[in-house]
Design an enzyme around this catalytic site. Structure first.
Site, PDB file in Angstrom:
ATOM      1  N   LYS A 178     -10.355  -9.296   9.925  1.00 44.20           N
ATOM      2  CA  LYS A 178      -8.509  -8.276   8.943  1.00 44.20           C
ATOM      3  C   LYS A 178      -9.637  -6.763   9.413  1.00 44.20           C
ATOM      4  CE  LYS A 178      -6.970  -7.684   4.562  1.00 44.20           C
ATOM      5  NZ  LYS A 178      -6.073  -7.509   5.732  1.00 44.20           N
TER       6      LYS A 178
ATOM      7  N   LYS B 256      -3.268  -9.709  -0.238  1.00 45.09           N
ATOM      8  CA  LYS B 256      -2.823  -9.275  -1.274  1.00 45.09           C
ATOM      9  C   LYS B 256      -0.984 -10.027  -1.453  1.00 45.09           C
ATOM     10  CE  LYS B 256       1.008  -6.233  -0.991  1.00 45.09           C
ATOM     11  NZ  LYS B 256       0.647  -6.024   0.083  1.00 45.09           N
TER      12      LYS B 256
ATOM     13  N   GLY C 107       0.785  -1.145   0.072  1.00 47.89           N
ATOM     14  CA  GLY C 107       0.041  -0.014  -0.144  1.00 47.89           C
ATOM     15  C   GLY C 107       0.859   1.028   0.056  1.00 47.89           C
ATOM     16  N   ASN C 108       2.244   1.158   0.835  1.00 47.50           N
ATOM     17  CA  ASN C 108       2.698   2.185   0.890  1.00 47.50           C
ATOM     18  C   ASN C 108       3.824   2.574  -0.814  1.00 47.50           C
ATOM     19  OD1 ASN C 108       4.079  -0.226   1.852  1.00 47.50           O
ATOM     20  ND2 ASN C 108       6.327   0.927   1.064  1.00 47.50           N
TER      21      ASN C 108
ATOM     22  N   LYS D  60       3.080 -11.993   4.074  1.00 48.14           N
ATOM     23  CA  LYS D  60       4.714 -11.815   3.007  1.00 48.14           C
ATOM     24  C   LYS D  60       5.674 -13.139   3.626  1.00 48.14           C
ATOM     25  CE  LYS D  60       4.316  -7.229   3.504  1.00 48.14           C
ATOM     26  NZ  LYS D  60       3.134  -6.853   2.614  1.00 48.14           N
TER      27      LYS D  60
HETATM   28  P1  ADP Z   1       2.377  -3.535   2.776  1.00 51.04           P
HETATM   29  O1  ADP Z   1       1.814  -2.234   3.016  1.00 51.04           O
HETATM   30  O2  ADP Z   1       3.117  -3.735   1.971  1.00 51.04           O
HETATM   31  O3  ADP Z   1       1.690  -4.802   2.651  1.00 51.04           O
HETATM   32  P2  ADP Z   1       2.387  -4.241   5.608  1.00 51.04           P
HETATM   33  O4  ADP Z   1       3.013  -2.403   6.414  1.00 51.04           O
HETATM   34  O5  ADP Z   1       1.525  -4.876   5.705  1.00 51.04           O
HETATM   35  O6  ADP Z   1       3.016  -3.245   4.416  1.00 51.04           O
HETATM   36  O7  ADP Z   1       4.251  -5.172   5.804  1.00 51.04           O
HETATM   37  C1  ADP Z   1       4.925  -4.174   6.140  1.00 51.04           C
HETATM   38  C2  ADP Z   1       5.955  -3.970   7.992  1.00 51.04           C
HETATM   39  O8  ADP Z   1       6.301  -4.939   8.621  1.00 51.04           O
HETATM   40  C3  ADP Z   1       6.699  -3.065   7.771  1.00 51.04           C
HETATM   41  O9  ADP Z   1       7.095  -2.052   7.823  1.00 51.04           O
HETATM   42  C4  ADP Z   1       6.938  -3.174   9.397  1.00 51.04           C
HETATM   43  O10 ADP Z   1       6.547  -2.819  10.433  1.00 51.04           O
HETATM   44  C5  ADP Z   1       6.846  -4.652  10.072  1.00 51.04           C
HETATM   45  N1  ADP Z   1       6.528  -5.654  10.346  1.00 51.04           N
HETATM   46  C6  ADP Z   1       6.648  -7.134  11.150  1.00 51.04           C
HETATM   47  N2  ADP Z   1       7.440  -7.386  11.224  1.00 51.04           N
HETATM   48  C7  ADP Z   1       8.258  -7.293  10.998  1.00 51.04           C
HETATM   49  C8  ADP Z   1       9.957  -8.261  10.661  1.00 51.04           C
HETATM   50  N3  ADP Z   1       9.693  -9.100  12.082  1.00 51.04           N
HETATM   51  N4  ADP Z   1      10.679  -7.843   9.422  1.00 51.04           N
HETATM   52  C9  ADP Z   1      10.306  -7.314   9.469  1.00 51.04           C
HETATM   53  N5  ADP Z   1       9.108  -6.181   9.370  1.00 51.04           N
HETATM   54  C10 ADP Z   1       8.509  -6.535   9.646  1.00 51.04           C
HETATM   55 MG    MG Z   2      -0.204  -5.414   4.710  1.00 52.07          MG
END
Ligand code: ADP
Ligand code: MG
Length: 317
Positions: free
Chosen positions: A131, A215, A13-14, A277
Site C-alpha cells: 500500500k 478505511k 479523503g476528498n 470499497k
Molecule cells: P476515497 O478517497 O473516497 O477513498 P478513492 O480515490 O480511493 O476515494 O476511490 C474513488 C475513485 O475510484 C474514483 O474517483 C474513481 O476514479 C476510482 N474508480 C476506479 N474504478 C472505478 C469504477 N469501476 N467505478 C467508479 N470509480 C472507480
Molecule cells: Mg480510497
C-alpha cells in the site's frame, strides 16, 4: 426507518482535503465544513451514526514532517501517526459537525473515539508491503530511507513513495464503547484512517503494528460489529461503474454479490480505490444481510432513499 437503526458512513479523503497534494489547515477546515451536509441530513432523519474517515493527505504530511525534523526530534512510528491524524481529523469533524448540527436545529453530541483495529500478527500483508502512502519522495532521498529499512517503491505514476503492509481488519477493539455512544444518540467518529492496527502479544498484551488498514474495510467491520443496518461509503464518484473511464462507461444502480466478485476478479474496479470499497460493501452485505451503498459525498441522503448511488445486494430480486 426505525428510529434506532445505525448507519456507518465512510468518508473519503476528498471529503476533508480536496484533490491535489497540499492543503493548508484553513482549507482542510473549509472543506470539512462543506462536506458534512449529507451527515447532518441523516442525523436529522433520526439515524444513529458512526463516521469513519480516511487520512491519506494528513498522514503523508506527518511523514514528511517527521522525516525533515528527525535530527531534532525523534520520529514517530506509523501506528502512532495513524492515531495522531485520527485525533487531528476527528477534532476538525467534531467541531465542524457540531456547528452544522446547531445551525440545523439539532442538539446531538459529537465525539471522537481513537480506535484500535485488531489484525492478525501473521497476516501475509504485513510481510509484503503493497500500500502506497504519503507524497512522492525526491529520488535523492530514497537511498537514505532504504538504508533505514523503510520500504520505498515506484507507484503507478512512476513516483517513489513509501509502501506499507495493509493487513485485513479482524475486529474493532473499542466496539463496546462506540456502541454505547452511538446508541445514546452521539454521532461518533471512529476508525479514523482505518484505525491504528494492533495485535495480541502473549507476553506484553496489545501492541501496535506499523501498518495501515484500509478505511473502507475497517468501516465494514465496524458496521458489522455495531449491528448497523446500513453501510454507506461516500467518495468523489456517484457510484460504481462498468467500463469505468471508457466512453461506454455506465453506472450500476445495483450490484449483486456474485457480480461484484466476478467483476472484481476481472479487474473492473481500481486497485486501492474502488476495489476495496466494493469488497468492503460486499463483505458487509454477505455477513449481515444489511444494506450497503457507494455514492458521492453530496448524494448521501438521496442514496439512502434509493434515488442515487450503487446499492450492493445479496441477489437479484
Ligand atoms: P476515497 O478517497 O473516497 O477513498 P478513492 O480515490 O480511493 O476515494 O476511490 C474513488 C475513485 O475510484 C474514483 O474517483 C474513481 O476514479 C476510482 N474508480 C476506479 N474504478 C472505478 C469504477 N469501476 N467505478 C467508479 N470509480 C472507480
Ligand atoms: Mg480510497
Amino acid at each position: 426507518m426505525n428510529a434506532s437503526e445505525t448507519a456507518v458512513i465512510a468518508l473519503g479523503g476528498n471529503a476533508l482535503s480536496p484533490a491535489g497534494e497540499h492543503c493548508t489547515i484553513a482549507e482542510q477546515f473549509a472543506h470539512t465544513r462543506e462536506s458534512l451536509g449529507a451527515i447532518v441530513d441523516l442525523a436529522l432523519d433520526g439515524w444513529d451514526l458512526c463516521l469513519v474517515h480516511g487520512n491519506g493527505p494528513q498522514v503523508g504530511d506527518e511523514l514528511v514532517r517527521n522525516e525533515l525534523a528527525r535530527e531534532e526530534v525523534s520520529p514517530l512510528p506509523l501506528g502512532v501517526l495513524v492515531a495522531a491524524t485520527a485525533g487531528w481529523i476527528g477534532y476538525m469533524i467534531q467541531q465542524s459537525l457540531e456547528n452544522a448540527l446547531r445551525l440545523a436545529g439539532s442538539d446531538r453530541d459529537v465525539a471522537t473515539v481513537i480506535t484500535q483495529i485488531r489484525v492478525a500478527p501473521n497476516d501475509p500483508a504485513l510481510s509484503a508491503p503493497t500500500k502506497f502512502i504519503g507524497h512522492g519522495i525526491p529520488e535523492a532521498r530514497v537511498q537514505a530511507l532504504l538504508d533505514r529499512g523503510i520500504a520505498v517503491k515506484k507507484d503507478a505514476r512512476g513516483r517513489f513513495r513509501r509502501v506499507v503492509g495493509s493487513p485485513a481488519p479482524v475486529a474493532v477493539h473499542e466496539v463496546g464503547v462506540i456502541r454505547r455512544l452511538v446508541r445514546s444518540g452521539t454521532i461518533v467518529i471512529a476508525g479514523g484512517g482505518g484505525g491504528a492496527p494492533i495485535y495480541y502479544d502473549g507476553a506484553r498484551g496489545w501492541e501496535g503494528v506499523d501498518a495501515v488498514v484500509d478505511k473502507d474495510l475497517a468501516a465494514a467491520v465496524l458496521a458489522r460489529d455495531l449491528g448497523a443496518s446500513l453501510l454507506m461509503i461516500l467518495t468523489d464518484v456517484d457510484g460504481v461503474y462498468l467500463d469505468y473511464g471508457k466512453p461506454q462507461q455506465r453506472m450500476l444502480e445495483t450490484l449483486t454479490l456474485t457480480d461484484a466478485a466476478r467483476l472484481d476478479a476481472a479487474g473492473a474496479f481500481g486497485a486501492g480505490s474502488m476495489a476495496p470499497k466494493v469488497r468492503a460493501a460486499a463483505d458487509f452485505v454477505r455477513h449481515t444481510g444489511g444494506r450497503a451503498i457507494i455514492t458521492e459525498l453530496a448524494r448521501g441522503r438521496e442514496a439512502v432513499r434509493g434515488a442515487a448511488g450503487t446499492t450492493i445486494i445479496a441477489e437479484n430480486a
